[in-house]
Scaffold this motif. Structure first.
Motif, PDB file in Angstrom:
ATOM      1  N   MET A  92       0.719  -1.308   0.150  1.00 30.36           N
ATOM      2  CA  MET A  92      -0.058  -0.136  -0.163  1.00 30.36           C
ATOM      3  C   MET A  92       0.786   0.907  -0.079  1.00 30.36           C
ATOM      4  SD  MET A  92      -3.076   1.651   0.381  1.00 30.36           S
ATOM      5  CE  MET A  92      -3.860   0.085   0.361  1.00 30.36           C
ATOM      6  N   VAL A  93       0.448   2.641  -0.763  1.00 28.20           N
ATOM      7  CA  VAL A  93       0.944   3.095  -0.513  1.00 28.20           C
ATOM      8  C   VAL A  93       0.861   4.006  -0.299  1.00 28.20           C
ATOM      9  CG1 VAL A  93       2.187   5.271  -2.422  1.00 28.20           C
ATOM     10  CG2 VAL A  93       2.232   3.210  -3.319  1.00 28.20           C
ATOM     11  N   ASN A  94       1.947   4.962   0.510  1.00 26.54           N
ATOM     12  CA  ASN A  94       1.666   5.981   2.057  1.00 26.54           C
ATOM     13  C   ASN A  94       0.805   6.922   0.318  1.00 26.54           C
ATOM     14  OD1 ASN A  94       2.212   4.844   3.782  1.00 26.54           O
ATOM     15  ND2 ASN A  94       3.370   5.693   3.515  1.00 26.54           N
ATOM     16  N   ASN A  95      -0.174   8.250   1.271  1.00 27.73           N
ATOM     17  CA  ASN A  95      -0.997   9.496   0.720  1.00 27.73           C
ATOM     18  C   ASN A  95      -1.436   9.040  -0.232  1.00 27.73           C
ATOM     19  OD1 ASN A  95       0.489  10.965   3.411  1.00 27.73           O
ATOM     20  ND2 ASN A  95       2.267  11.424   2.128  1.00 27.73           N
ATOM     21  N   GLN A  96      -1.861   7.910  -0.489  1.00 27.74           N
ATOM     22  CA  GLN A  96      -2.704   7.795  -1.872  1.00 27.74           C
ATOM     23  C   GLN A  96      -4.022   8.486  -1.828  1.00 27.74           C
ATOM     24  OE1 GLN A  96      -3.924   3.268  -1.846  1.00 27.74           O
ATOM     25  NE2 GLN A  96      -2.393   3.284  -2.630  1.00 27.74           N
ATOM     26  N   PRO A  97      -4.803   9.319  -2.764  1.00 29.74           N
ATOM     27  CA  PRO A  97      -5.680  10.230  -2.978  1.00 29.74           C
ATOM     28  C   PRO A  97      -7.146   9.038  -3.358  1.00 29.74           C
ATOM     29  CG  PRO A  97      -4.907   9.535  -5.232  1.00 29.74           C
ATOM     30  CD  PRO A  97      -3.756   8.932  -4.530  1.00 29.74           C
ATOM     31  N   ASP A  98      -8.105  10.377  -2.401  1.00 29.67           N
ATOM     32  CA  ASP A  98      -9.590   9.471  -1.673  1.00 29.67           C
ATOM     33  C   ASP A  98     -10.014   8.985  -3.364  1.00 29.67           C
ATOM     34  OD1 ASP A  98      -9.180  10.588   0.405  1.00 29.67           O
ATOM     35  OD2 ASP A  98     -10.521  12.518  -0.071  1.00 29.67           O
ATOM     36  N   ASP A  99      -9.811   9.407  -4.323  1.00 31.99           N
ATOM     37  CA  ASP A  99     -10.333   9.199  -5.867  1.00 31.99           C
ATOM     38  C   ASP A  99      -9.038   7.604  -6.124  1.00 31.99           C
ATOM     39  OD1 ASP A  99      -8.318  10.676  -5.948  1.00 31.99           O
ATOM     40  OD2 ASP A  99      -8.893  11.358  -7.823  1.00 31.99           O
ATOM     41  N   TYR A 100      -8.422   7.342  -5.534  1.00 33.14           N
ATOM     42  CA  TYR A 100      -7.705   6.473  -5.570  1.00 33.14           C
ATOM     43  C   TYR A 100      -8.232   5.272  -6.748  1.00 33.14           C
ATOM     44  CZ  TYR A 100      -4.480   2.317  -5.701  1.00 33.14           C
ATOM     45  OH  TYR A 100      -3.859   1.057  -6.458  1.00 33.14           O
ATOM     46  N   ASN A 101      -7.856   4.602  -8.437  1.00 33.39           N
ATOM     47  CA  ASN A 101      -8.307   3.854  -8.865  1.00 33.39           C
ATOM     48  C   ASN A 101      -7.163   3.184  -9.593  1.00 33.39           C
ATOM     49  OD1 ASN A 101      -8.442   2.472 -11.270  1.00 33.39           O
ATOM     50  ND2 ASN A 101     -10.615   3.948 -10.849  1.00 33.39           N
ATOM     51  N   GLU A 102      -6.932   1.621  -8.691  1.00 35.35           N
ATOM     52  CA  GLU A 102      -5.873   0.718  -8.792  1.00 35.35           C
ATOM     53  C   GLU A 102      -5.684   0.539 -10.559  1.00 35.35           C
ATOM     54  OE1 GLU A 102      -4.092  -4.048  -7.895  1.00 35.35           O
ATOM     55  OE2 GLU A 102      -6.099  -2.736  -7.314  1.00 35.35           O
ATOM     56  N   GLU A 103      -7.290   0.238 -11.225  1.00 33.87           N
ATOM     57  CA  GLU A 103      -6.987   0.552 -12.821  1.00 33.87           C
ATOM     58  C   GLU A 103      -6.274   1.456 -14.103  1.00 33.87           C
ATOM     59  OE1 GLU A 103      -7.319  -3.148 -14.709  1.00 33.87           O
ATOM     60  OE2 GLU A 103      -7.490  -3.612 -12.352  1.00 33.87           O
ATOM     61  N   LEU A 104      -6.584   2.436 -12.702  1.00 38.47           N
ATOM     62  CA  LEU A 104      -6.375   4.022 -13.354  1.00 38.47           C
ATOM     63  C   LEU A 104      -4.935   3.579 -13.591  1.00 38.47           C
ATOM     64  CD1 LEU A 104      -6.326   7.046 -14.901  1.00 38.47           C
ATOM     65  CD2 LEU A 104      -6.663   7.485 -13.051  1.00 38.47           C
ATOM     66  N   GLU A 105      -4.146   3.411 -12.197  1.00 35.58           N
ATOM     67  CA  GLU A 105      -3.176   3.407 -11.281  1.00 35.58           C
ATOM     68  C   GLU A 105      -1.491   2.571 -12.493  1.00 35.58           C
ATOM     69  OE1 GLU A 105      -0.733   3.048  -7.053  1.00 35.58           O
ATOM     70  OE2 GLU A 105      -1.477   1.081  -7.996  1.00 35.58           O
ATOM     71  N   LYS A 106      -2.693   1.012 -13.117  1.00 34.79           N
ATOM     72  CA  LYS A 106      -2.043   0.476 -13.823  1.00 34.79           C
ATOM     73  C   LYS A 106      -1.663   0.675 -14.997  1.00 34.79           C
ATOM     74  CE  LYS A 106      -2.640  -4.004 -11.641  1.00 34.79           C
ATOM     75  NZ  LYS A 106      -3.714  -5.139 -11.015  1.00 34.79           N
ATOM     76  N   LEU A 107      -2.185   1.622 -16.059  1.00 36.57           N
ATOM     77  CA  LEU A 107      -2.474   1.551 -16.851  1.00 36.57           C
ATOM     78  C   LEU A 107      -1.309   3.612 -17.147  1.00 36.57           C
ATOM     79  CD1 LEU A 107      -3.358   2.023 -20.535  1.00 36.57           C
ATOM     80  CD2 LEU A 107      -5.196   4.014 -18.731  1.00 36.57           C
ATOM     81  N   GLU A 108      -0.972   4.029 -16.008  1.00 38.32           N
ATOM     82  CA  GLU A 108      -0.055   5.535 -15.638  1.00 38.32           C
ATOM     83  C   GLU A 108       1.459   3.907 -15.988  1.00 38.32           C
ATOM     84  OE1 GLU A 108      -1.400   9.077 -14.147  1.00 38.32           O
ATOM     85  OE2 GLU A 108      -2.416   7.654 -12.828  1.00 38.32           O
ATOM     86  N   ILE A 109       1.570   3.581 -15.241  1.00 36.79           N
ATOM     87  CA  ILE A 109       2.327   2.847 -15.090  1.00 36.79           C
ATOM     88  C   ILE A 109       2.729   2.322 -15.775  1.00 36.79           C
ATOM     89  CG2 ILE A 109       3.823   0.885 -13.844  1.00 36.79           C
ATOM     90  CD1 ILE A 109       2.225   1.996 -10.805  1.00 36.79           C
ATOM     91  N   LYS A 110       1.493   1.739 -16.768  1.00 35.69           N
ATOM     92  CA  LYS A 110       2.039   0.843 -18.014  1.00 35.69           C
ATOM     93  C   LYS A 110       2.583   2.303 -19.190  1.00 35.69           C
ATOM     94  CE  LYS A 110       0.732  -1.914 -21.996  1.00 35.69           C
ATOM     95  NZ  LYS A 110       0.974  -0.765 -23.098  1.00 35.69           N
ATOM     96  N   LEU A 111       1.926   4.077 -19.359  1.00 35.91           N
ATOM     97  CA  LEU A 111       1.901   4.652 -20.132  1.00 35.91           C
ATOM     98  C   LEU A 111       3.626   5.131 -19.484  1.00 35.91           C
ATOM     99  CD1 LEU A 111      -1.170   6.658 -20.289  1.00 35.91           C
ATOM    100  CD2 LEU A 111       0.206   4.865 -22.204  1.00 35.91           C
ATOM    101  N   LEU A 112       4.430   4.738 -18.704  1.00 37.05           N
ATOM    102  CA  LEU A 112       5.472   5.569 -17.713  1.00 37.05           C
ATOM    103  C   LEU A 112       6.539   4.880 -18.636  1.00 37.05           C
ATOM    104  CD1 LEU A 112       7.367   7.400 -16.235  1.00 37.05           C
ATOM    105  CD2 LEU A 112       7.343   5.612 -14.443  1.00 37.05           C
ATOM    106  N   LEU A 113       5.978   3.028 -18.523  1.00 40.96           N
ATOM    107  CA  LEU A 113       7.222   2.201 -18.815  1.00 40.96           C
ATOM    108  C   LEU A 113       7.190   1.528 -20.092  1.00 40.96           C
ATOM    109  CD1 LEU A 113       6.803  -0.577 -16.191  1.00 40.96           C
ATOM    110  CD2 LEU A 113       8.276   1.552 -15.358  1.00 40.96           C
ATOM    111  N   ASP A 114       6.287   2.536 -20.685  1.00 41.70           N
ATOM    112  CA  ASP A 114       6.507   2.649 -22.346  1.00 41.70           C
ATOM    113  C   ASP A 114       6.676   3.616 -22.804  1.00 41.70           C
ATOM    114  OD1 ASP A 114       4.909  -0.182 -22.816  1.00 41.70           O
ATOM    115  OD2 ASP A 114       2.774   0.638 -22.530  1.00 41.70           O
ATOM    116  N   GLY A 115       6.452   4.988 -22.405  1.00 42.65           N
ATOM    117  CA  GLY A 115       7.581   6.013 -22.583  1.00 42.65           C
ATOM    118  C   GLY A 115       8.829   6.040 -22.415  1.00 42.65           C
TER     119      GLY A 115
END
Length: 281
Positions: free
Chosen positions: A1-24
């Motif tokens: 669990m990551v500290n200071n997660q926002p109230d609207d934390y979305n696991e699927e969105l996080e995975k997409l963002e990390i994928k885009l980061l690594l693809d970039g």
């Protein structure tokens, strides 16, 4: 669990963002972390987000695409640089007793230490081979993806505070001299002797994207593969297999194994409970 997660934390969105980061990272810079263990990458990504005082993974991607200094900091986060001299002393003792006699039979010896980090295990191997009388005919290739840690490894400079611990490891690994004979003290640090470095080649190499560059009698890659996912582990194991000569030896970390790979039956275990394997097919 990551500290200071926002109230609207979305696991699927996080995975997409990390994928885009690594693809970039891969598309723009050629750094391929797409098959590293997700939990490890996620933890390091969020560490860098907080350190840069950003609020999102997408914000980190934007910054690394335009700020080379931020990219270097993220690459340092991704690099796994936990190492020490004669780490897991019984491994080195087994190498000394079971592998060195095989290496003695060759007119020359090539050893690859993959993912060498700051080099403590490289100098450990050089000391062991020197004590066993075969260092002069050996070439050690020490590689890592991280250019900064390779600079430390090349320098052979380490903290004096660590030497007591390393000395205990050295004796447990079968050392028969005094570890202090191999370095000189300079203030709060030590520098390993030049004669240990004479047969070491330090070079940048990416296990994910680069190919084999020689045929080796032994390859040691310890506690690196645990940060890769299964498909990437399979790929790297294939690289090592193709890089080993007949009866070559593969050394892994204590939490790593060959059993799950499709080439496991092409190796024999050298010693029970030590991750040393001999290529037999």
């Amino acid at each position: 669990m990551v500290n200071n997660q926002p109230d609207d934390y979305n696991e699927e969105l996080e995975k997409l963002e990390i994928k885009l980061l690594l693809d970039g990272l891969y598309a723009w810079y050629g750094y391929d972390y797409r098959n590293y263990a997700y939990s490890s990458i996620r933890r390091r990504v969020w560490h860098r987000i907080h350190a840069e005082k950003l609020s999102s993974i997408t914000g980190l991607l934007e910054k690394i695409l335009h700020d080379p200094a931020c990219l270097r900091r993220l690459m340092a986060d991704f690099s796994i640089n936990v190492t020490e001299m004669f780490r897991d002393p019984l491994f080195f003792l087994t190498f000394r007793e079971q592998v060195v006699p095989m290496l003695r039979t060759y007119p020359s010896v090539r050893i690859w230490l993959a993912g060498c980090s700051t080099g403590e295990e490289v100098y450990s191997m050089a000391i062991l081979l020197q004590e066993e009388g075969i260092y002069d005919k050996t070439k050690i290739y020490a590689t890592d993806i991280n250019a900064d840690v390779l600079k430390v490894a090349k320098s052979g400079r380490y903290s004096l505070n660590q030497m007591r611990k390393y000395t205990n490891h050295y004796f447990q690994a079968g050392g028969n001299e005094s570890l202090s004979d191999y370095y000189s003290v300079h203030g709060e640090g030590v520098v390993f002797n030049n004669d240990l470095r004479k047969n070491i080649v330090f070079a940048q190499h990416n296990l994910v994207t680069d190919k084999s560059f020689n045929e080796f009698h032994a390859i040691l890659c310890r506690n690196v593969l645990i940060y890769f996912d299964k498909s990437l582990q399979e790929r790297v194991h294939r690289l090592f297999y193709e890089s080993l000569g007949s009866l070559g030896v593969l050394g892994l970390g204590d939490k790593e194994a060959l059993g799950y790979t499709d080439i496991a039956n092409r190796y024999e275990e050298i010693a029970y409970n030590q991750k040393l394997y001999k290529k037999v097919k």
